[in-house]
Scaffold this motif. Structure first.
Motif, mmCIF file in Angstrom:
data_model
loop_
_atom_site.group_PDB
_atom_site.id
_atom_site.type_symbol
_atom_site.label_atom_id
_atom_site.label_comp_id
_atom_site.label_asym_id
_atom_site.label_seq_id
_atom_site.Cartn_x
_atom_site.Cartn_y
_atom_site.Cartn_z
ATOM 1 N N ASN A 104 0.859 -1.185 0.000
ATOM 2 C CA ASN A 104 0.000 0.000 0.000
ATOM 3 C C ASN A 104 0.892 1.231 0.000
ATOM 4 N N ILE A 105 0.462 2.252 -0.722
ATOM 5 C CA ILE A 105 1.313 3.428 -0.846
ATOM 6 C C ILE A 105 0.702 4.610 -0.104
ATOM 7 N N HIS A 106 1.518 5.173 0.798
ATOM 8 C CA HIS A 106 1.088 6.298 1.630
ATOM 9 C C HIS A 106 1.788 7.556 1.136
ATOM 10 N N LEU A 107 1.056 8.648 1.059
ATOM 11 C CA LEU A 107 1.689 9.927 0.753
ATOM 12 C C LEU A 107 1.949 10.648 2.071
ATOM 13 N N ASP A 108 3.245 10.839 2.384
ATOM 14 C CA ASP A 108 3.679 11.403 3.667
ATOM 15 C C ASP A 108 3.678 12.935 3.602
ATOM 16 N N ASP A 109 3.510 13.575 4.741
ATOM 17 C CA ASP A 109 3.655 15.030 4.866
ATOM 18 C C ASP A 109 2.769 15.793 3.891
ATOM 19 N N PHE A 110 1.554 15.302 3.637
ATOM 20 C CA PHE A 110 0.710 15.966 2.649
ATOM 21 C C PHE A 110 0.305 17.369 3.110
ATOM 22 N N PRO B 241 -1.467 5.766 -8.054
ATOM 23 C CA PRO B 241 -2.026 4.603 -7.340
ATOM 24 C C PRO B 241 -1.762 4.665 -5.837
ATOM 25 N N LEU B 242 -2.323 5.684 -5.168
ATOM 26 C CA LEU B 242 -2.135 5.881 -3.729
ATOM 27 C C LEU B 242 -3.332 5.355 -2.963
ATOM 28 N N GLN B 243 -3.103 4.880 -1.738
ATOM 29 C CA GLN B 243 -4.226 4.441 -0.900
ATOM 30 C C GLN B 243 -4.395 5.294 0.340
ATOM 31 N N VAL B 244 -3.291 5.859 0.822
ATOM 32 C CA VAL B 244 -3.322 6.530 2.124
ATOM 33 C C VAL B 244 -2.690 7.921 2.024
ATOM 34 N N ILE B 245 -3.340 8.910 2.641
ATOM 35 C CA ILE B 245 -2.778 10.257 2.703
ATOM 36 C C ILE B 245 -2.482 10.579 4.167
ATOM 37 N N LYS B 246 -1.228 10.957 4.430
ATOM 38 C CA LYS B 246 -0.861 11.377 5.786
ATOM 39 C C LYS B 246 -0.815 12.888 5.837
ATOM 40 N N MET B 247 -1.727 13.461 6.621
ATOM 41 C CA MET B 247 -1.780 14.915 6.758
ATOM 42 C C MET B 247 -0.560 15.358 7.576
ATOM 43 N N VAL C 30 -4.525 9.507 7.470
ATOM 44 C CA VAL C 30 -3.760 9.406 8.717
ATOM 45 C C VAL C 30 -3.388 10.817 9.161
ATOM 46 N N ALA C 31 -3.494 11.073 10.458
ATOM 47 C CA ALA C 31 -2.993 12.335 11.016
ATOM 48 C C ALA C 31 -1.731 12.014 11.795
ATOM 49 N N GLU C 32 -0.641 12.732 11.503
ATOM 50 C CA GLU C 32 0.594 12.463 12.246
ATOM 51 C C GLU C 32 0.940 13.617 13.172
ATOM 52 N N GLY C 33 1.639 13.289 14.253
ATOM 53 C CA GLY C 33 2.022 14.311 15.221
ATOM 54 C C GLY C 33 0.913 14.652 16.208
ATOM 55 N N VAL C 34 0.014 13.702 16.472
ATOM 56 C CA VAL C 34 -1.072 13.946 17.423
ATOM 57 C C VAL C 34 -0.514 13.846 18.843
ATOM 58 N N GLU C 35 -0.608 14.953 19.571
ATOM 59 C CA GLU C 35 -0.006 14.997 20.911
ATOM 60 C C GLU C 35 -1.022 15.224 22.022
ATOM 61 N N THR C 36 -2.161 15.844 21.701
ATOM 62 C CA THR C 36 -3.082 16.235 22.784
ATOM 63 C C THR C 36 -4.499 15.702 22.575
ATOM 64 N N VAL D 13 -10.882 11.755 10.237
ATOM 65 C CA VAL D 13 -9.587 11.097 10.042
ATOM 66 C C VAL D 13 -9.710 9.627 10.475
ATOM 67 N N ASP D 14 -9.065 8.706 9.738
ATOM 68 C CA ASP D 14 -9.186 7.275 10.029
ATOM 69 C C ASP D 14 -8.180 6.774 11.062
ATOM 70 N N LEU D 15 -6.929 7.212 10.912
ATOM 71 C CA LEU D 15 -5.854 6.697 11.766
ATOM 72 C C LEU D 15 -5.037 7.850 12.325
ATOM 73 N N ALA D 16 -4.501 7.651 13.532
ATOM 74 C CA ALA D 16 -3.682 8.697 14.138
ATOM 75 C C ALA D 16 -2.387 8.124 14.670
ATOM 76 N N GLN D 17 -1.365 8.975 14.599
ATOM 77 C CA GLN D 17 -0.025 8.591 15.030
ATOM 78 C C GLN D 17 0.548 9.778 15.781
ATOM 79 N N GLY D 18 1.200 9.535 16.886
ATOM 80 C CA GLY D 18 1.795 10.655 17.611
ATOM 81 C C GLY D 18 2.077 10.314 19.055
ATOM 82 N N TYR D 19 2.781 11.248 19.718
ATOM 83 C CA TYR D 19 3.215 11.031 21.094
ATOM 84 C C TYR D 19 2.033 10.815 22.037
ATOM 85 N N HIS D 20 0.838 11.307 21.663
ATOM 86 C CA HIS D 20 -0.341 11.072 22.489
ATOM 87 C C HIS D 20 -0.550 9.572 22.719
ATOM 88 N N PHE D 21 -0.223 8.758 21.720
ATOM 89 C CA PHE D 21 -0.384 7.307 21.833
ATOM 90 C C PHE D 21 0.931 6.657 22.253
#
Ligand code: C2E
Ligand code: MG
Ligand code: MG
Ligand code: MG
Length: 279
Positions: free
Chosen positions: A175-181, A195-201, A234-240, A252-260
């Protein structure tokens, strides 16, 4: 003032250039040594599904434990690795290591996909596909357990060639993710050609919550369009908590960050998974 002067056969550099040159020379020797002596490792950061609140995947992030300088963050060596071409060897190591880890994690009760970051330079490497397939074969995979994260700069260089290689990776199960969108110049409509499947905000949009109303409005509308186009978001850098509340509200479907969780070594991630209900 950063201009070299050639006086009677001797080169004089400004202090700035000299520092840059010395740093590059240090990195060149250091990175080659790191490859030979096994100073790289991968840390893994969970990507949490906001519906189930369980980790669906992890992002692999490279770490360099230098004998001279201790832990060197990727932002201080990836750029040099790209410019020098060393990224091809480093990237190959990352793919092999992540593939080996995916094999070790294949006994988990639920599948855990691993995303690896790829530089534009690697995407242009004619050996990328054969290296990737060799790593799959070595660990007995017929379908890739790895996904890839690309940035907009990968696409900007040569779109036709990029689409070709992305499609070939798709055929392997990647699966192809576009990072830092949102940081580059591509529009969501351009992305429909790929042919992208995932967008990372990008993290900068998440950091803007809750203070910057205009950035938040922009994020909300980008997520709405991305949803309409059937991308996973995907949202990246979720802290709070307030950032989490907002991204959930806007879809948003998925989250990544120091909060988790922070990125961590594989054994610590396994512990984290046990404590957070998965597996
Ligand atoms: P990226 O792919 O956008 O990775 C996300 C970065 O954000 C990581 O930094 C991660 O540790 C950090 N991060 C995650 N959650 C949070 C948070 O809540 N707050 C904050 N402030 N930061 C958070 P890291 O590990 O230093 O990596 C930096 C960049 O280096 C990556 O950005 C990626 O572009 C590059 N990189 C890392 N590993 C690799 C690799 O194996 N290959 C290549 N080509 N690039 C890599
Ligand atoms: Mg990434
Ligand atoms: Mg990113
Ligand atoms: Mg990045």
């Amino acid at each position: 003032a950063a201009k070299a002067a050639n006086k009677g056969g001797v080169m004089y550099f400004s202090r700035e250039m000299n520092n840059h040159l010395q740093e590059s020379m240090w990195l060149d020797g250091g990175l080659r040594q790191a490859l030979q002596e096994g100073q790289f490792s991968l840390h893994y950061q969970p990507q949490v599904c906001l519906r189930s609140m369980q980790a669906a995947s992890v992002e692999a992030l490279i770490r360099w434990q230098s004998t001279e300088r201790g832990m060197v963050p990727p932002l201080s060596f990836i750029r040099y690795a790209e410019d020098s071409g060393l990224i091809k060897q480093i990237g190959r190591w990352v793919i092999r290591e992540a593939m080996a880890q995916a094999r070790r994690w294949s006994t988990l009760p639920q599948p855990l996909r691993i995303s690896v970051n790829l530089s534009a330079r690697q995407l242009g490497d004619p050996e990328l596909l054969s290296d990737f397939m060799a790593a799959m074969q070595q660990h007995g995979f017929t379908q890739s357990p790895l996904d890839i994260e690309l940035t907009e700069s990968c696409i900007a260089s040569d779109e036709a060639r990029t689409i070709e290689i992305m499609s070939a990776m798709r055929a392997l199960g990647v699966n192809i993710h576009l990072d830092d969108f949102g940081t580059g110049y591509s529009s969501l409509s351009q992305l429909t050609r790929l042919p992208l499947q995932v967008i990372k905000m990008d993290q900068s949009f998440i950091r803007a919550i809750p203070a910057d109303a205009r950035s938040m409005a922009l994020l909300r509308s980008m997520v709405a369009v991305a949803q309409q186009l059937d991308f996973q978001i995907v949202a990246e850098g979720v802290e709070t908590d307030s950032q989490l509340d907002f991204i959930r509200e806007i879809g948003v479907d998925l989250a990544q960050g120091y909060h988790f969780a922070r990125p961590m070594p594989a054994d610590q991630l396994e512990q984290w998974l046990r404590q957070h209900g998965k597996p």
